[in-house]
Design a protein around this motif. Structure first.
Motif, PDB file in Angstrom:
ATOM      1  N   PRO A 177      47.468  33.064  51.884  1.00  0.00           N
ATOM      2  CA  PRO A 177      46.639  33.518  53.004  1.00  0.00           C
ATOM      3  C   PRO A 177      47.113  34.786  53.689  1.00  0.00           C
ATOM      4  N   ASN A 178      48.318  35.225  53.408  1.00  0.00           N
ATOM      5  CA  ASN A 178      48.818  36.446  54.050  1.00  0.00           C
ATOM      6  C   ASN A 178      48.495  37.701  53.271  1.00  0.00           C
ATOM      7  N   CYS A 179      47.772  37.556  52.176  1.00  0.00           N
ATOM      8  CA  CYS A 179      47.445  38.692  51.337  1.00  0.00           C
ATOM      9  C   CYS A 179      45.926  38.748  51.168  1.00  0.00           C
ATOM     10  N   LEU A 180      45.331  39.842  51.584  1.00  0.00           N
ATOM     11  CA  LEU A 180      43.877  39.963  51.548  1.00  0.00           C
ATOM     12  C   LEU A 180      43.442  40.763  50.327  1.00  0.00           C
ATOM     13  N   HIS A 181      42.684  40.116  49.476  1.00  0.00           N
ATOM     14  CA  HIS A 181      42.125  40.758  48.289  1.00  0.00           C
ATOM     15  C   HIS A 181      40.693  40.283  48.103  1.00  0.00           C
ATOM     16  N   ASP A 182      39.908  41.116  47.466  1.00  0.00           N
ATOM     17  CA  ASP A 182      38.642  40.640  46.941  1.00  0.00           C
ATOM     18  C   ASP A 182      38.989  39.886  45.671  1.00  0.00           C
ATOM     19  N   CYS A 183      38.183  38.915  45.336  1.00  0.00           N
ATOM     20  CA  CYS A 183      38.485  38.172  44.118  1.00  0.00           C
ATOM     21  C   CYS A 183      37.194  37.863  43.380  1.00  0.00           C
ATOM     22  N   ILE A 184      37.362  37.436  42.152  1.00  0.00           N
ATOM     23  CA  ILE A 184      36.237  36.885  41.414  1.00  0.00           C
ATOM     24  C   ILE A 184      36.580  35.427  41.140  1.00  0.00           C
ATOM     25  N   PHE A 185      35.550  34.594  41.129  1.00  0.00           N
ATOM     26  CA  PHE A 185      35.722  33.193  40.798  1.00  0.00           C
ATOM     27  C   PHE A 185      35.244  32.961  39.383  1.00  0.00           C
ATOM     28  N   LEU A 186      36.045  32.245  38.633  1.00  0.00           N
ATOM     29  CA  LEU A 186      35.681  31.804  37.294  1.00  0.00           C
ATOM     30  C   LEU A 186      35.322  30.330  37.446  1.00  0.00           C
ATOM     31  N   ALA A 224      37.140  25.908  39.703  1.00  0.00           N
ATOM     32  CA  ALA A 224      36.900  27.306  40.071  1.00  0.00           C
ATOM     33  C   ALA A 224      38.251  27.959  40.295  1.00  0.00           C
ATOM     34  N   ARG A 225      38.558  28.923  39.472  1.00  0.00           N
ATOM     35  CA  ARG A 225      39.815  29.653  39.596  1.00  0.00           C
ATOM     36  C   ARG A 225      39.497  31.038  40.126  1.00  0.00           C
ATOM     37  N   HIS A 226      40.336  31.501  41.025  1.00  0.00           N
ATOM     38  CA  HIS A 226      40.088  32.853  41.513  1.00  0.00           C
ATOM     39  C   HIS A 226      41.134  33.791  40.953  1.00  0.00           C
ATOM     40  N   VAL A 227      40.662  34.986  40.702  1.00  0.00           N
ATOM     41  CA  VAL A 227      41.504  36.052  40.182  1.00  0.00           C
ATOM     42  C   VAL A 227      41.325  37.247  41.112  1.00  0.00           C
ATOM     43  N   ASP A 228      42.446  37.797  41.593  1.00  0.00           N
ATOM     44  CA  ASP A 228      42.337  39.004  42.406  1.00  0.00           C
ATOM     45  C   ASP A 228      41.751  40.097  41.535  1.00  0.00           C
ATOM     46  N   ALA A 229      40.715  40.737  42.023  1.00  0.00           N
ATOM     47  CA  ALA A 229      39.988  41.702  41.202  1.00  0.00           C
ATOM     48  C   ALA A 229      39.537  42.894  42.028  1.00  0.00           C
ATOM     49  N   ASP A 230      40.486  43.538  42.673  1.00  0.00           N
ATOM     50  CA  ASP A 230      40.145  44.686  43.514  1.00  0.00           C
ATOM     51  C   ASP A 230      39.452  45.791  42.722  1.00  0.00           C
ATOM     52  N   LYS A 231      39.819  45.980  41.442  1.00  0.00           N
ATOM     53  CA  LYS A 231      39.168  47.010  40.631  1.00  0.00           C
ATOM     54  C   LYS A 231      37.682  46.708  40.465  1.00  0.00           C
ATOM     55  N   VAL A 232      37.377  45.449  40.166  1.00  0.00           N
ATOM     56  CA  VAL A 232      35.980  45.051  39.958  1.00  0.00           C
ATOM     57  C   VAL A 232      35.190  45.210  41.253  1.00  0.00           C
TER      58      VAL A 232
END
Length: 156
Positions: free
Chosen positions: A97-106, A114-122
């Motif tokens: 929770p201390n790290c803010l990223h956009d993510c994608i859910f698989l 549902a697994r999330h992957v940090d995906a700032d590029k996407v």
């Protein structure tokens, strides 16, 4: 995909990190919020507000309304303590929770994981496309539906 690695907190470490993040956001860590977070973090898969309300009701020994849980979950999403899986109308605890990223859910269509992957590029590409259309993207949400590795292996 992510530019750095996270230590995913679990158990009491996760609860402590969530409490600290919420208090840093200027909010109080009340007993009800603690109960909702602990219930959410206890689910292996995304949980609905109704699932969480039922778990909290059992834990506290009285009925807790899903509407109350929804309000707390909205607060948690805003404070980066939880993420909402939009297509499933369900929530997962954010294990960092201390790290803010956009993510994608698989999202697995078979087992519901549902697994999330940090995906700032996407999501930066999504933000750029939105900006070209004159739209300011506040929170890009990207979900990919399919089969998780375990379900894909058993389907083969």
């Amino acid at each position: 995909m992510a530019t750095h690695h996270h230590h995913d907190d679990r158990g009491p470490e996760l609860t402590d990190a969530a409490r600290a993040a919420l208090e840093q956001a200027g909010e109080q860590w009340t007993p009800m919020r603690a109960s909702v977070f602990e219930a959410l973090a206890g689910f292996e898969k995304p949980a609905s507000a109704y699932d969480i309300a039922e778990a909290v009701s059992k834990a506290v020994g009285r009925r807790v309304a899903a509407n109350s849980v929804y309000r707390i979950l909205d607060l948690f999403v805003g404070a980066n303590l939880a993420r909402r899986v939009e297509s499933a109308n369900a929530y997962v605890a954010n294990t960092h929770p201390n790290c803010l990223h956009d993510c994608i859910f698989l999202v697995c269509d078979r087992c519901g994981d549902a697994r999330h992957v940090d995906a700032d590029k996407v999501t930066s590409m999504v933000r750029a496309v939105a900006a070209e259309a004159g739209f300011v993207a506040q929170r890009p949400i990207v979900e990919v539906r399919g089969l998780c590795p375990e379900c894909a292996a058993s389907a083969a």
